[in-house]
Design a protein around this motif. Structure first.
Motif, mmCIF file in Angstrom:
data_model
loop_
_atom_site.group_PDB
_atom_site.id
_atom_site.type_symbol
_atom_site.label_atom_id
_atom_site.label_comp_id
_atom_site.label_asym_id
_atom_site.label_seq_id
_atom_site.Cartn_x
_atom_site.Cartn_y
_atom_site.Cartn_z
ATOM 1 N N PRO B 323 0.797 -1.234 0.000
ATOM 2 C CA PRO B 323 0.000 0.000 0.000
ATOM 3 C C PRO B 323 0.835 1.292 0.000
ATOM 4 O O PRO B 323 0.413 2.280 -0.595
ATOM 5 C CB PRO B 323 -0.877 -0.117 1.250
ATOM 6 N N ALA B 324 2.010 1.299 0.629
ATOM 7 C CA ALA B 324 2.777 2.556 0.711
ATOM 8 C C ALA B 324 3.339 2.964 -0.650
ATOM 9 O O ALA B 324 3.363 4.135 -0.994
ATOM 10 C CB ALA B 324 3.907 2.430 1.730
ATOM 11 N N PHE B 325 3.802 2.016 -1.443
ATOM 12 C CA PHE B 325 4.403 2.335 -2.744
ATOM 13 C C PHE B 325 3.494 1.955 -3.908
ATOM 14 O O PHE B 325 3.645 2.467 -5.012
ATOM 15 C CB PHE B 325 5.765 1.652 -2.895
ATOM 16 N N GLY B 326 2.568 1.056 -3.672
ATOM 17 C CA GLY B 326 1.592 0.690 -4.701
ATOM 18 C C GLY B 326 2.237 0.268 -6.003
ATOM 19 O O GLY B 326 3.138 -0.578 -6.034
ATOM 20 N N ASN B 327 1.794 0.885 -7.100
ATOM 21 C CA ASN B 327 2.317 0.524 -8.421
ATOM 22 C C ASN B 327 3.763 0.969 -8.614
ATOM 23 O O ASN B 327 4.377 0.639 -9.618
ATOM 24 C CB ASN B 327 1.426 1.112 -9.513
ATOM 25 N N LEU B 328 4.286 1.744 -7.672
ATOM 26 C CA LEU B 328 5.654 2.245 -7.821
ATOM 27 C C LEU B 328 6.653 1.525 -6.915
ATOM 28 O O LEU B 328 7.629 2.111 -6.461
ATOM 29 C CB LEU B 328 5.688 3.755 -7.595
ATOM 30 N N VAL B 329 6.428 0.252 -6.685
ATOM 31 C CA VAL B 329 7.457 -0.532 -5.994
ATOM 32 C C VAL B 329 8.630 -0.713 -6.956
ATOM 33 O O VAL B 329 8.467 -0.570 -8.166
ATOM 34 C CB VAL B 329 6.934 -1.922 -5.545
ATOM 35 N N PRO B 330 9.825 -1.037 -6.432
ATOM 36 C CA PRO B 330 10.966 -1.253 -7.334
ATOM 37 C C PRO B 330 10.707 -2.406 -8.298
ATOM 38 O O PRO B 330 9.813 -3.219 -8.109
ATOM 39 C CB PRO B 330 12.108 -1.592 -6.384
ATOM 40 N N ARG B 331 11.545 -2.448 -9.313
ATOM 41 C CA ARG B 331 11.337 -3.371 -10.420
ATOM 42 C C ARG B 331 11.359 -4.837 -10.008
ATOM 43 O O ARG B 331 10.541 -5.628 -10.470
ATOM 44 C CB ARG B 331 12.419 -3.130 -11.481
ATOM 45 N N ASP B 332 12.326 -5.204 -9.161
ATOM 46 C CA ASP B 332 12.428 -6.616 -8.796
ATOM 47 C C ASP B 332 11.153 -7.075 -8.097
ATOM 48 O O ASP B 332 10.635 -8.160 -8.361
ATOM 49 C CB ASP B 332 13.680 -6.870 -7.930
ATOM 50 N N VAL B 333 10.621 -6.210 -7.230
ATOM 51 C CA VAL B 333 9.422 -6.560 -6.471
ATOM 52 C C VAL B 333 8.218 -6.678 -7.423
ATOM 53 O O VAL B 333 7.444 -7.635 -7.359
ATOM 54 C CB VAL B 333 9.164 -5.480 -5.377
ATOM 55 N N ALA B 334 8.090 -5.722 -8.322
ATOM 56 C CA ALA B 334 6.967 -5.742 -9.269
ATOM 57 C C ALA B 334 7.035 -6.952 -10.193
ATOM 58 O O ALA B 334 6.017 -7.564 -10.513
ATOM 59 C CB ALA B 334 6.960 -4.450 -10.083
ATOM 60 N N SER B 335 8.235 -7.305 -10.622
ATOM 61 C CA SER B 335 8.393 -8.443 -11.538
ATOM 62 C C SER B 335 8.011 -9.750 -10.864
ATOM 63 O O SER B 335 7.284 -10.563 -11.428
ATOM 64 C CB SER B 335 9.841 -8.546 -12.030
ATOM 65 N N ARG B 336 8.512 -9.919 -9.654
ATOM 66 C CA ARG B 336 8.198 -11.167 -8.954
ATOM 67 C C ARG B 336 6.706 -11.277 -8.675
ATOM 68 O O ARG B 336 6.123 -12.353 -8.759
ATOM 69 C CB ARG B 336 8.993 -11.261 -7.653
ATOM 70 N N LEU B 646 31.179 -5.456 2.226
ATOM 71 C CA LEU B 646 30.451 -4.183 2.154
ATOM 72 C C LEU B 646 30.201 -3.689 3.572
ATOM 73 O O LEU B 646 29.626 -4.407 4.396
ATOM 74 C CB LEU B 646 29.123 -4.379 1.416
ATOM 75 N N LYS B 647 30.667 -2.465 3.834
ATOM 76 C CA LYS B 647 30.478 -1.913 5.186
ATOM 77 C C LYS B 647 29.441 -0.807 5.118
ATOM 78 O O LYS B 647 29.559 0.106 4.316
ATOM 79 C CB LYS B 647 31.800 -1.336 5.683
ATOM 80 N N PHE B 648 28.446 -0.916 5.956
ATOM 81 C CA PHE B 648 27.422 0.132 5.997
ATOM 82 C C PHE B 648 27.602 0.941 7.268
ATOM 83 O O PHE B 648 27.277 0.500 8.357
ATOM 84 C CB PHE B 648 26.029 -0.492 5.877
ATOM 85 N N GLU B 649 28.165 2.132 7.100
ATOM 86 C CA GLU B 649 28.475 2.967 8.263
ATOM 87 C C GLU B 649 27.492 4.111 8.401
ATOM 88 O O GLU B 649 27.418 4.758 9.427
ATOM 89 C CB GLU B 649 29.910 3.512 8.129
ATOM 90 N N ASN B 650 26.758 4.378 7.334
ATOM 91 C CA ASN B 650 25.867 5.543 7.346
ATOM 92 C C ASN B 650 24.407 5.181 7.199
ATOM 93 O O ASN B 650 23.550 6.020 7.367
ATOM 94 C CB ASN B 650 26.264 6.504 6.231
ATOM 95 N N ILE B 651 24.168 3.956 6.825
ATOM 96 C CA ILE B 651 22.789 3.515 6.644
ATOM 97 C C ILE B 651 22.587 2.286 7.492
ATOM 98 O O ILE B 651 23.452 1.413 7.546
ATOM 99 C CB ILE B 651 22.527 3.183 5.147
ATOM 100 N N LYS B 652 21.439 2.242 8.156
ATOM 101 C CA LYS B 652 21.130 1.074 8.964
ATOM 102 C C LYS B 652 20.561 0.019 8.022
ATOM 103 O O LYS B 652 19.565 0.250 7.349
ATOM 104 C CB LYS B 652 20.103 1.455 10.025
ATOM 105 N N VAL B 653 21.214 -1.124 7.972
ATOM 106 C CA VAL B 653 20.750 -2.190 7.088
ATOM 107 C C VAL B 653 19.485 -2.793 7.681
ATOM 108 O O VAL B 653 19.444 -3.147 8.852
ATOM 109 C CB VAL B 653 21.843 -3.270 6.942
ATOM 110 N N ALA B 654 18.453 -2.843 6.851
ATOM 111 C CA ALA B 654 17.167 -3.332 7.362
ATOM 112 C C ALA B 654 16.522 -4.195 6.302
ATOM 113 O O ALA B 654 16.951 -4.216 5.145
ATOM 114 C CB ALA B 654 16.265 -2.151 7.676
ATOM 115 N N GLN B 655 15.473 -4.911 6.674
ATOM 116 C CA GLN B 655 14.739 -5.619 5.634
ATOM 117 C C GLN B 655 14.041 -4.566 4.786
ATOM 118 O O GLN B 655 13.437 -3.636 5.297
ATOM 119 C CB GLN B 655 13.726 -6.615 6.200
ATOM 120 N N ARG B 656 14.150 -4.717 3.495
ATOM 121 C CA ARG B 656 13.587 -3.751 2.581
ATOM 122 C C ARG B 656 12.063 -3.871 2.625
ATOM 123 O O ARG B 656 11.519 -4.930 2.376
ATOM 124 C CB ARG B 656 14.081 -4.077 1.176
ATOM 125 N N SER B 657 11.386 -2.782 2.936
ATOM 126 C CA SER B 657 9.928 -2.872 2.966
ATOM 127 C C SER B 657 9.322 -1.741 2.160
ATOM 128 O O SER B 657 9.721 -0.592 2.274
ATOM 129 C CB SER B 657 9.431 -2.796 4.400
#
Lengths: 256, 659
Positions: B323-336, B646-657
């Protein structure tokens, strides 16, 4: 999935290289699907030739979605075939009938020598652009993009001229092999924009001079170029180029 | 864990690039004139780099296989280019573009590279407008923006559905200007067939003149590959027919590591396959998802026409699931999500491998706005549709025409049928922060490198990266290397390394011609594509990947025994060109499967069926796989894995939602 049922006779220009002469050669094709693109029909022909141990027909093509400008067949006397506003790669076999004979030739113009079969050399277009089809701005010179508002109508008109894909259909269809539609589209795009003004008159003189040097013919206002252009580039561009070219002698202190 | 040095500058993320630029060694103007740089490829990444380096004073040679640099496949990019300008005042910023790109890439890209990309994004728009690129404008004369997938701001600049064309023609005109001044030597209809290395450094290339068949030797103090992606390994993709991996693959065989080859982008909105004759697939721009709603019937195997299915019997599954992104989810999500619906039996069209992309609701909405502007109050539905159609036509006219031409259906009246197709490859040659591969002096830019998009690229970011690399990044970073090369004189091309490289290229061509087998190059290419799509496509699993590796090895053996290449090597021979490219694709295909098998997690475009959440979303494993897999080529088509953590020092790695 569609299965094809069209039977066709092709008369295709075969020419080994630019040192030999060429000729039309007949080929029969069966079971062609109306959903195939014209170039996919040529893929079928080539697969057939390869399987028979013959050499396939060489033709230019790349994106196959009507934008790269590389495909260039002269089909039944018309560049890009019978449909308006499409390139050969976007022409589909449903535009033909079962039993049709289709004649396929390369672009014909002195400035576009045949390389092999249906492939021609269009590098003259690149040299015309190199002569002045640009705005002289080095990387890093630019100001903020929104510091220069451009009226939408003007921007849209520039975009329409910029839609030219440089395929050369205008030259191929012109009885004089004139490149004026191509050259004027670039000149117009830049002449319509404020960014293009500083070099406006210098540009038109350089590009026209190069166009002439390449051996393209003159314009006699027949309008075949506009009629055959797959991107609908307007003849108005030629009028604008002529105006600018005439004005250049008066307006500009520089002669090129 | 890392055994690769990415050469990321020290310091705060936001200052790294600024500091790098102000401290990188420079080459003085008189030295630049005697330094030669070879650029292979003339798309956004190649043409922009060639023009810029020539403007700076270097001697440049640029190569492309097409008949003109203007034909490069960047030209077919449709939707737009991202830039953190915040012209829409909707909260955009460099950080937000950086964040969206890292998240969109499923936390598999390098922070420092992506932040630099976001920083220079605004300069690209300025540069292109200055060149006369006619980007879309509002009535006030200022630039217009639209939305793309995976973001909640409007930061995408565009020129109708032809943004790539206009940006490429801008770069092409800058390149032609330098050609006209004699500062770039352009070699069209030339294909790079070998990288020449001397004392471990890239010092030139062997290129084949495609018209005469002649092999040519070209020296350069450095070599840059801007040769695009390898999506054509699948045979059917949205790439141009000539797009290939050969230049990158030859570099790989000369020691350049190939990174994350399994990260493939399957684009959700393409015109479905219509038959066995299909030679390529055509994209319908992601920008259409701004105004189109994606749906399938709620009932299985519903054979009614779209127009006969009432509103409450339609499943707008993206809006339902996200519902938050609707038809504008990223490509991988929309394809699957599209694949999931079709596999479950809800697909539409004759093949049942399609979903609807419907513009009706937004056409009507636009119509109402237009009616109101025209002073028509309470307009009837027909008026709204008529006025709205004109708006849709202005925004997407060329795409609708293309759809009508290919399918024979009118998309203004019936919804488009779409299905996912291979579109872009996030993997590519491994490069460090300077865009240098693991071979000193060999650089890689644009889609051909792996650097900025992680496991999934967001829409409108490919044009941004290609031009960022070519206009604003490489011209600085290459100076770090070239400043140490100023005393190196041009090496004559009769040097043994050139002789040897040419002999190697010739050997391959002769072998291909002399096999004189029974099956065409396309025959092998189609079979390779089938294996890749079935077993290393939208969903993969260990069993399928193992099978694919075995099948591809067998296919390779058969290819070298039984391919038929008519004609000779000393003439224009398109079958020979294709044969060389397919030979490389076959080796690459195997590596893609090996990489996909190695990565026991799902992330972005890499979806391993064994690793998913209960809701069917990708399940990453950040403990074991937060690394770039960089493969080294070993004799006999074997590959050794190197890892860059890959080191993430500026972004908190989270499950992509995107819910």
């Amino acid at each position: 999935m569609s299965t094809g049922n069209m039977n066709l006779t092709l008369k295709v220009w075969r020419q080994k290289n630019n040192k030999t002469t060429g000729a039309l050669v007949d080929y029969k094709l069966a079971d062609i699907s109306p959903d195939m693109s014209f170039l996919e029909m040529f893929d079928v022909l080539n697969e057939q030739l390869i399987n028979k141990g013959e050499e396939p027909v060489v033709f230019d093509h790349d994106c196959r979605e009507g934008i790269c400008g590389m495909c260039s067949m002269f089909i039944n006397g018309r560049p890009h075939g019978p449909k308006d506003l499409v390139t050969t790669c976007q022409l589909h076999m449903r535009s033909f009938k079962d039993g049709d004979t289709i004649v396929v030739e390369p672009w014909r113009a002195a400035a576009f020598p045949v390389v092999k079969d249906l492939t021609v050399d269009r590098s003259a277009f690149d040299r015309v652009i190199a002569a002045g089809g640009f705005i002289s701005v080095n990387t890093g010179n630019a100001q903020d993009a929104n510091n220069l508002p451009i009226p939408k109508m003007q921007a849209d008109a520039a975009f329409e001229a910029a839609a030219c894909i440089g395929c050369g259909a205008c030259v191929a269809t012109c009885k004089n092999a004139s490149a004026m539609l191509f050259v004027s589209a670039k000149i117009s795009q830049l002449a319509l924009l404020p960014q293009g003004q500083p070099e406006r008159y210098r540009r038109v003189q350089s590009m026209v001079a190069q166009m002439d040097a390449e051996g393209f013919g003159n314009c006699t206002n027949t309008g075949a170029c506009e009629a055959e252009c797959p991107k609908g580039i307007s003849l108005e561009n030629i009028a604008r180029m002529n105006r600018d070219f005439a004005s250049a002698k008066f307006v500009s202190e520089e002669t090129v | 864990m890392s055994d690769l040095n990415s050469n990321i500058p020290e310091g705060e993320l936001t200052n790294k690039w600024t500091k790098f630029k102000s401290s990188v060694a420079l080459v003085n103007p008189s030295n630049k004139r005697s330094i030669e740089v070879i650029i292979v490829g003339s798309g956004l990444a190649g043409a922009s780099a060639a023009a810029t380096l020539a403007e700076m004073g270097y001697k440049v040679k640029c190569f492309c296989f097409q008949d003109s640099p203007r034909r490069a496949h960047s030209i077919a990019a449709q939707g737009g280019i991202n830039a953190a300008k915040n012209y829409q005042n909707d909260g955009d910023s460099t950080y937000r573009l950086f964040y969206d790109t890292i998240k969109g890439g499923d936390y598999r890209a390098r922070e420092a590279n992506v932040h630099r990309l976001a920083e220079v994004s605004a300069n690209i728009i300025d540069q292109c407008v200055a060149q006369g690129v006619p980007l879309a404008r509002e009535y006030g004369g200022l630039l217009d923006n639209r939305s793309f997938g995976g973001t909640q701001v409007q930061r995408t600049f565009y020129a109708a559905g032809q943004t790539g064309q206009q940006l490429l023609l801008g770069a092409y005109s800058a390149l032609e200007r330098q050609i006209g001044m004699g500062k770039v030597e352009m070699y069209t209809r030339h294909e790079m067939l070998e990288v020449v290395k001397i004392d471990g450094k890239a010092r030139g290339i062997i290129a084949r003149n495609l018209i005469t068949g002649e092999l040519e030797r070209h020296f350069g103090h450095a070599v840059v590959l801007g040769t695009g992606g390898y999506g054509n390994v699948f045979y059917l993709s949205t790439n141009a027919m000539g797009s290939n991996v050969t230049a990158a693959w030859k570099a790989h065989k000369q020691g350049a590591y190939f990174a994350n080859p399994c990260y493939t982008q399957i684009h959700p909105t393409c015109i479905p396959v219509s038959g066995d004759h299909q030679s390529k697939l055509t994209l319908m721009s992601e920008s259409l998802r701004n105004d189109g709603r994606i749906w399938v019937p709620k009932k299985k195997d519903d054979n009614r026409k779209a127009s006969e299915i009432p509103e409450d019997e339609r499943d707008y599954y993206l809006e339902r699931r996200y519902p938050a992104f609707g038809n504008l989810v990223p490509r991988d999500v929309a394809s699957r999500a599209a694949k999931e619906r079709c596999d479950a039996g809800y697909g539409v069209g004759a093949s049942k491998l399609a979903v609807y992309l419907d513009f009706k609701a937004n056409t009507e909405r636009y119509g109402k706005i237009e009616a109101s502007k025209a002073g028509i109050h309470n307009p009837d539905k027909e008026t709204c549709m008529r006025l709205g159609t004109a708006v849709i036509k202005e925004k997407y006219g060329n795409l609708f025409d293309m759809y009508a031409q290919i399918t024979g259906e009118n998309p203004y009246e019936t919804p488009m049928r779409i299905y996912p197709a291979v579109h872009y490859t996030m993997g590519g040659l491994w490069v460090d922060y300077n865009l240098m591969t693991s071979v000193p002096g060999l650089y890689c830019t644009g889609e051909a490198n792996f650097s900025d998009h992680g496991a999934n690229r967001l829409g409108a970011s490919a044009l941004m990266q290609g031009l960022a690399d070519g206009y604003f990044v490489l011209p600085y970073t290459i100076g770090a290397y070239l400043s140490k090369e100023i005393s190196v004189k041009a090496i004559p091309t009769d040097h043994p390394a050139f002789v040897e490289a040419e002999a190697k290229a010739k050997g391959i061509l002769d072998t291909l011609i002399n096999i004189k087998g029974t099956k065409s190059v396309d025959h092998f290419h189609k079979r390779l594509g089938h294996i890749m799509w079935e077993k290393c496509g939208m969903a993969r699993n260990a069993e399928g990947l193992n099978e694919a590796i075995t099948e591809i090895r067998a296919l390779r053996a058969e290819f070298w025994k039984d391919v038929r290449v008519p004609g000779t090597s000393d003439e224009l021979n398109t079958e020979l060109e294709k044969a060389g490219r397919v030979a490389d694709f076959i080796e690459l295909g195997e590596l893609m499967c090996i990489d996909a098998l190695n990565r026991n997690e799902s992330c972005g475009g890499h979806f391993r069926e064994e690793y998913q959440t209960e809701e069917g979303e990708a399940l990453r494993d950040d403990v074991d796989y937060a690394y770039v897999a960089a493969w080294e080529f070993k004799e006999g088509v074997n590959f050794e894995l190197h890892k860059e953590e890959l080191k993430f020092e500026n972004i908190k790695v989270a499950q992509r939602s995107y819910k």
